[in-house]
Design an enzyme around this catalytic site. Sequence first.
Site, short mmCIF file in Angstrom:
data_model
loop_
_atom_site.label_atom_id
_atom_site.label_comp_id
_atom_site.label_asym_id
_atom_site.label_seq_id
_atom_site.Cartn_x
_atom_site.Cartn_y
_atom_site.Cartn_z
N TYR A 153 -6.91 52.81 16.70
CA TYR A 153 -7.08 52.95 18.14
C TYR A 153 -8.42 52.37 18.57
O TYR A 153 -8.49 51.60 19.54
CB TYR A 153 -6.99 54.43 18.53
N SER A 175 -11.97 52.88 26.51
CA SER A 175 -12.30 54.20 25.98
C SER A 175 -13.75 54.14 25.48
O SER A 175 -14.25 53.06 25.16
CB SER A 175 -11.37 54.56 24.81
#
Length: 269
Positions: free
Chosen positions: A145, A132
Amino acid sequence: MNRNFNGVALVTGTAGGIGQASARALQKVGYRVFGTTRGDAGTSGGINLLTCDVTDDASVARLVEEVLAAAGRIDLLVNNAGVGVVGGAEESSPAQALALFDVNVFGVMRMTNAVLPVMRRQGAGRIINISSILGLIPAPYNALYASSKHALEGYSESLDHELRTQGIRVTLVEPGYTNTAFERNMSKPDQPLAYYDTVRRQTETFLQKSVERGDPPEIVAQTVVKAARAAQPDRRYPAGKLARQVSLLRRFVPASAFDKSLRKQNGLP
């Protein structure tokens, strides 16, 4: 014999979103694709769906055995399965943090360790880990995350150096905000604090709007195909315009300016 056959691909987390789009895109360019789901096994659009829980060693081992029994080899592994949580870092217990890392990091390690003996016997293989842009930058109120994706980045790059002499390459695909159900369904912290209520709601709204404006998962899938088919793969592939911009800014913009911009984008004073 299918002249367009590119090999056997195994993609985790194909129930929807990036995983499903990637499985379909790989199939279109000639891969025989096996996907994983935590639900019932079956076939969907020519994709073989097998049941697997990446947090369970025995489940991962059974999955690899099933693919080998059906196809005899594994040429490509795409580690896509992932989870998230929105909230202040201190609002999550160590148990919740561990559960997130068990999917996003240790799940990747389980899958990778399970296929490496297969790829080593073949003398070739490709592993693509879905990271990501939050693996490159800070992520206020997404600390767990982001930290899991930072860990995945370090693991993947290090592993790639270890495996090159074995004919195996590891690369990262880094999406920006993607219009899937993933961000919409992020978990809430398990020990919420009233102090964070307002900013947590603001972050949830920001994420929802960012996802609605985000890239379709097919953009990420195209990048996965590019990384899978590259003769000499790059270490990382930003997926989509935003991801490419963030990657460049992180490398070239002074830290203080980047810090100000990040806080502004996240609505922080």
